[in-house]
Scaffold this motif. Structure first.
Motif, mmCIF file in Angstrom:
data_model
loop_
_atom_site.group_PDB
_atom_site.id
_atom_site.type_symbol
_atom_site.label_atom_id
_atom_site.label_comp_id
_atom_site.label_asym_id
_atom_site.label_seq_id
_atom_site.Cartn_x
_atom_site.Cartn_y
_atom_site.Cartn_z
ATOM 1 N N VAL A 31 -24.409 -15.554 42.636
ATOM 2 C CA VAL A 31 -25.748 -15.075 42.301
ATOM 3 C C VAL A 31 -26.199 -15.620 40.948
ATOM 4 O O VAL A 31 -27.302 -16.117 40.809
ATOM 5 N N ASN A 32 -25.329 -15.516 39.964
ATOM 6 C CA ASN A 32 -25.656 -15.995 38.619
ATOM 7 C C ASN A 32 -25.197 -17.440 38.493
ATOM 8 O O ASN A 32 -24.029 -17.724 38.228
ATOM 9 N N LYS A 33 -26.109 -18.370 38.679
ATOM 10 C CA LYS A 33 -25.770 -19.793 38.738
ATOM 11 C C LYS A 33 -25.351 -20.368 37.392
ATOM 12 O O LYS A 33 -24.922 -21.512 37.317
ATOM 13 N N ARG A 34 -25.468 -19.587 36.326
ATOM 14 C CA ARG A 34 -25.053 -20.073 35.008
ATOM 15 C C ARG A 34 -23.594 -19.758 34.716
ATOM 16 O O ARG A 34 -23.106 -20.044 33.630
ATOM 17 N N LEU A 35 -22.916 -19.157 35.682
ATOM 18 C CA LEU A 35 -21.503 -18.858 35.527
ATOM 19 C C LEU A 35 -20.671 -19.820 36.357
ATOM 20 O O LEU A 35 -21.103 -20.278 37.419
ATOM 21 N N CYS A 36 -19.465 -20.093 35.886
ATOM 22 C CA CYS A 36 -18.527 -20.939 36.623
ATOM 23 C C CYS A 36 -17.644 -20.086 37.535
ATOM 24 O O CYS A 36 -17.262 -20.508 38.614
ATOM 25 N N GLY A 37 -17.321 -18.873 37.094
ATOM 26 C CA GLY A 37 -16.463 -17.986 37.875
ATOM 27 C C GLY A 37 -15.834 -16.937 36.976
ATOM 28 O O GLY A 37 -16.278 -16.707 35.846
ATOM 29 N N VAL A 38 -14.785 -16.300 37.475
ATOM 30 C CA VAL A 38 -14.077 -15.276 36.705
ATOM 31 C C VAL A 38 -12.581 -15.385 36.970
ATOM 32 O O VAL A 38 -12.147 -15.976 37.962
ATOM 33 N N THR A 39 -11.806 -14.816 36.075
ATOM 34 C CA THR A 39 -10.394 -14.551 36.336
ATOM 35 C C THR A 39 -10.205 -13.045 36.223
ATOM 36 O O THR A 39 -10.930 -12.370 35.480
ATOM 37 N N GLU A 40 -9.236 -12.515 36.976
ATOM 38 C CA GLU A 40 -9.051 -11.066 37.020
ATOM 39 C C GLU A 40 -7.602 -10.694 36.743
ATOM 40 O O GLU A 40 -6.677 -11.447 37.063
ATOM 41 N N THR A 41 -7.434 -9.499 36.173
ATOM 42 C CA THR A 41 -6.100 -8.904 36.083
ATOM 43 C C THR A 41 -5.853 -8.094 37.349
ATOM 44 O O THR A 41 -6.761 -7.894 38.164
ATOM 45 N N GLU A 42 -4.632 -7.635 37.533
ATOM 46 C CA GLU A 42 -4.341 -6.749 38.655
ATOM 47 C C GLU A 42 -4.984 -5.388 38.410
ATOM 48 O O GLU A 42 -5.092 -4.926 37.271
ATOM 49 N N TYR A 43 -5.418 -4.758 39.486
ATOM 50 C CA TYR A 43 -6.054 -3.451 39.382
ATOM 51 C C TYR A 43 -5.002 -2.344 39.503
ATOM 52 O O TYR A 43 -4.019 -2.488 40.231
ATOM 53 N N MET A 44 -5.249 -1.245 38.789
ATOM 54 C CA MET A 44 -4.329 -0.105 38.784
ATOM 55 C C MET A 44 -5.055 1.130 39.304
ATOM 56 O O MET A 44 -6.217 1.379 38.945
ATOM 57 N N ASP A 45 -4.374 1.908 40.142
ATOM 58 C CA ASP A 45 -4.887 3.202 40.576
ATOM 59 C C ASP A 45 -4.435 4.256 39.579
ATOM 60 O O ASP A 45 -3.225 4.404 39.322
ATOM 61 N N VAL A 46 -5.399 4.966 39.001
ATOM 62 C CA VAL A 46 -5.082 5.944 37.959
ATOM 63 C C VAL A 46 -5.874 7.225 38.200
ATOM 64 O O VAL A 46 -6.887 7.233 38.918
ATOM 65 N N ASP A 47 -5.416 8.320 37.562
ATOM 66 C CA ASP A 47 -6.204 9.549 37.562
ATOM 67 C C ASP A 47 -7.073 9.562 36.316
ATOM 68 O O ASP A 47 -7.056 8.632 35.504
ATOM 69 N N THR A 48 -7.822 10.636 36.112
ATOM 70 C CA THR A 48 -8.789 10.669 35.013
ATOM 71 C C THR A 48 -8.115 10.570 33.656
ATOM 72 O O THR A 48 -8.564 9.819 32.776
ATOM 73 N N ALA A 49 -7.031 11.291 33.462
ATOM 74 C CA ALA A 49 -6.334 11.255 32.172
ATOM 75 C C ALA A 49 -5.800 9.857 31.891
ATOM 76 O O ALA A 49 -5.906 9.350 30.764
ATOM 77 N N GLU A 50 -5.233 9.220 32.911
ATOM 78 C CA GLU A 50 -4.701 7.873 32.737
ATOM 79 C C GLU A 50 -5.828 6.868 32.478
ATOM 80 O O GLU A 50 -5.650 5.905 31.721
ATOM 81 N N LEU A 51 -6.989 7.092 33.116
ATOM 82 C CA LEU A 51 -8.132 6.205 32.916
ATOM 83 C C LEU A 51 -8.553 6.194 31.454
ATOM 84 O O LEU A 51 -8.807 5.128 30.871
ATOM 85 N N ILE A 52 -8.644 7.356 30.839
ATOM 86 C CA ILE A 52 -9.044 7.451 29.430
ATOM 87 C C ILE A 52 -8.036 6.730 28.544
ATOM 88 O O ILE A 52 -8.395 6.022 27.595
ATOM 89 N N GLN A 53 -6.757 6.872 28.847
ATOM 90 C CA GLN A 53 -5.724 6.169 28.087
ATOM 91 C C GLN A 53 -5.883 4.651 28.220
ATOM 92 O O GLN A 53 -5.731 3.905 27.241
ATOM 93 N N VAL A 54 -6.185 4.195 29.429
ATOM 94 C CA VAL A 54 -6.379 2.754 29.663
ATOM 95 C C VAL A 54 -7.565 2.243 28.856
ATOM 96 O O VAL A 54 -7.504 1.171 28.236
#
Length: 632
Positions: A31-54
């Motif tokens: 969609v955004n033609k001015r970008l080349c792409g992205v790299t990503e880290t692995e995703y983590m499943d967390v609860d609310t308390a863990e999310l705030i820590q992250v």
């Protein structure tokens, strides 16, 4: 939190929302033609308390966690889903097409809310070791909400009044509302799984983006001096992109092997030779071969190695000292390139971009209807590669072409000592493919005799005698023009007149023959299949030999006809002139001044009411006195 835009949806499922959001997360450059792409880290499943820590660990202790928690609705704890992990969190690094050395790393924390059906983007920049700047003004969220009887896609921003845009990494809020959100809704409704891998999945996107920008700047001047009849922008930038991919791929291979020696190559069916020119210029030894020399070859200079030669799958065209074989839209050679690579040496690799559908000894014949023809052919070439003993990988290139899947054979699935056994499997596979042509009525004289070649260990390996298959037909040295341009002028004029009269007859009763104003007869419309019935058998046979046939002939006669959606219309030049005068955008560029009045106006000569335009306003000549010589 402010809601900025919404789109109502029908026939929607919540999982479709995630598939659409993943396109924006993983491939924002779509969609955004001015970008080349992205790299990503692995995703983590967390609860609310863990999310705030992250969030604290990623963004630092100074972030306004209370505001972000309210934006995420993280203050509302759903106990039923907390144990399962309500949140899924990861980080993506955004890579602009133009990324200057020393600039910050542009990153975003991606937070998926599995309960609230929302995905939140928290942008931040890394300017050095542990130097993080959170762009709190640009935090936004895409959400899918269930309203009575329908779903709704909505876009929210934490502080829209402070939104900042650079037009690249940080697009305008209006762009997110008018461009991104409609795209997401369309992707969610389509919810189709691609038949192919994502773009540039086998190489580092960041390295590709930087190198592509450098090579594009280096070779863009070729567009201005392109001597071929083909579109220079398409071919120059397509070959720049392919060269960029190969250079990054080969650079990664050298790193893996711990060597600095640049790989050698042979490009089989190299065409205009630009890919060879770029690879040679970037320090890779190699050459290109094609049956026909192109005009542009003489412009490259002595550092670019190109040979005019008819390539046939045989022992005369083995390359035992070459690292890589390339097939860039190599037509009838495409299925043979894995075979040639496998028989050249145990260490030879290959890279091929399948385009036109060829088997070993003729046109590829479809055998499945559940796949697209393109996907079926890609699978066939992959099957050939596997049968030749390669570890085979597939990727999608970022090129201006509908045929952009590449197949790569890098390593072997067998040991050197097993070469004779695998060679027998290759030969048997090719014979089985030949048998399919025989069974379908194609006469094949298969040469069953064999001849020995030494392998890397000095052993004699039995391979078919010189020509590996008698049914192989290389392309003709002289390129045949089959776009209806070589048809006799009298034949074309007769077809045009017959079709035009038929279209005009559909509405001639509703017009006044004496007027050239609003009552000018624009004719009716006919399906291409209906136009076919106007022509005799000999005319149809002549058109059948041309690419595109009757439809191509009608499109070539742009002055008279307009072909849209499989229907043919008489062109009304009053509308074209009005569109140009009001600066309405059109796909077709207006003719240059040197081309005006260089051909006779068909309507002035043949239309019962003449041309609907005055002589001064018509681009074509109204009679001999109005005709001009063409100027360059």
């Amino acid at each position: 939190m402010s809601q900025l835009s919404e789109i109502n949806m029908t026939d929607m499922r919540s999982d479709s929302m995630w598939s659409a959001a993943d396109v924006w997360i993983k491939k924002p450059h779509v969609v955004n033609k001015r970008l080349c792409g992205v790299t990503e880290t692995e995703y983590m499943d967390v609860d609310t308390a863990e999310l705030i820590q992250v969030l604290f660990s990623l963004l630092g202790p100074n972030i306004k966690i209370a505001d972000i928690s309210m934006f995420l609705h993280a203050d509302i704890v759903d106990k039923e889903h907390e144990t399962a992990g309500r949140w899924c969190v990861g980080v993506r690094t955004i890579i602009p097409k133009v990324n200057k050395t020393g600039e910050s790393l542009y990153k975003e924390v991606i937070i998926k809310d599995n309960v609230g059906h929302a995905v939140t983007f928290i942008p931040f920049e890394e300017t050095g070791v542990e130097q993080v700047t959170v762009k709190s003004s640009n935090i936004y969220q895409i959400q899918l909400q269930l309203k009575p009887e329908e779903w709704m896609f909505s876009l929210h921003a934490l502080t829209p009044e402070h939104w900042w845009s650079d037009g690249v990494v940080y697009p305008k809020l209006s762009w997110l509302c008018t461009k991104l959100l409609p795209k997401l809704s369309r992707w969610a409704l389509e919810s189709k799984t691609s038949e192919f891998k994502s773009t540039l999945s086998l190489i580092p996107v960041e390295k590709y983006g930087i190198l592509y920008h450098q090579l594009k700047e280096k070779y863009k001047a070729l567009v201005k001096v392109w001597p071929e009849v083909t579109d220079p922008e398409k071919f120059v930038f397509e070959d720049v992109a392919i060269a960029t991919y190969l250079l990054v791929l080969w650079g990664e291979e050298r790193t893996e092997k711990g060597t600095t020696t640049k790989q050698s190559f042979v490009d089989l069916g190299c065409g205009n030779g630009l890919l060879v020119h770029i690879l040679n210029n970037e320090g890779h030894p190699g050459k290109g071969m094609d049956i026909r020399k192109r005009k542009i070859w003489d412009m490259y200079g002595p550092g670019t190695h190109l040979e005019e030669n008819a390539i046939t799958p045989s022992n005369d065209f083995l390359f035992p000292t070459t690292d890589w074989l390339i097939g860039n839209h190599s037509d009838e050679l495409t299925p043979w390139i894995p075979v040639i690579a496998a028989r050249s040496s145990y260490s030879c690799r290959y890279f091929v971009i399948p385009c036109c559908f060829y088997d070993f000894c003729g046109k590829y014949q479809r055998r499945q209807c559940k796949k697209s023809q393109y996907k079926e052919y890609i699978d066939f070439v992959t099957d050939v590669s596997t049968m030749c003993g390669f570890y085979t990988e597939e990727d999608c290139l970022r090129i201006p072409s509908t045929k952009r899947v590449c197949i790569i054979g890098k390593g072997r699935r067998y040991r050197k000592a097993e070469e004779a056994l695998v060679e027998k499997q290759r030969s048997d596979y090719i014979k089985r493919r030949e048998a399919l042509f025989t069974a379908s009525g194609v006469s094949m004289n298969v040469n069953q005799s064999s001849h020995y070649r030494p392998n890397d260990n000095g052993q004699n390996i039995s391979t078919p005698v010189n020509d590996w298959v008698n049914g192989f037909q290389p392309r003709e040295k002289t390129e045949t023009i089959r776009n209806c341009a070589a048809l006799p002028r009298a034949f074309v004029d007769a077809v045009v007149l017959r079709v035009a009269k038929a279209l005009l007859s559909l509405t001639e009763r509703n017009t006044e023959s004496s007027s050239c104003g609003d009552a000018w007869n624009t004719g009716g419309s006919m399906l291409i299949s209906e136009v076919v019935n106007l022509l005799d058998q000999s005319s149809l046979q002549a058109l059948k030999k041309e690419c595109g046939g009757l439809q191509t002939l009608l499109k070539n006669n742009h002055q008279v006809f307009r072909v849209e959606g499989g229907r043919v219309f008489i062109r009304d030049w009053r509308k074209t002139t009005l569109a140009q005068s009001s600066r309405v955008t059109s796909k077709r560029k207006p003719p240059p001044s040197g081309a005006l009045k260089t051909r006779f106006c068909w309507f002035h000569t043949h239309h019962p009411q003449g041309c609907p335009l005055l002589c001064d306003h018509c681009a074509f000549a109204h009679g001999e006195t109005d005709l001009k010589n063409p100027q360059r």
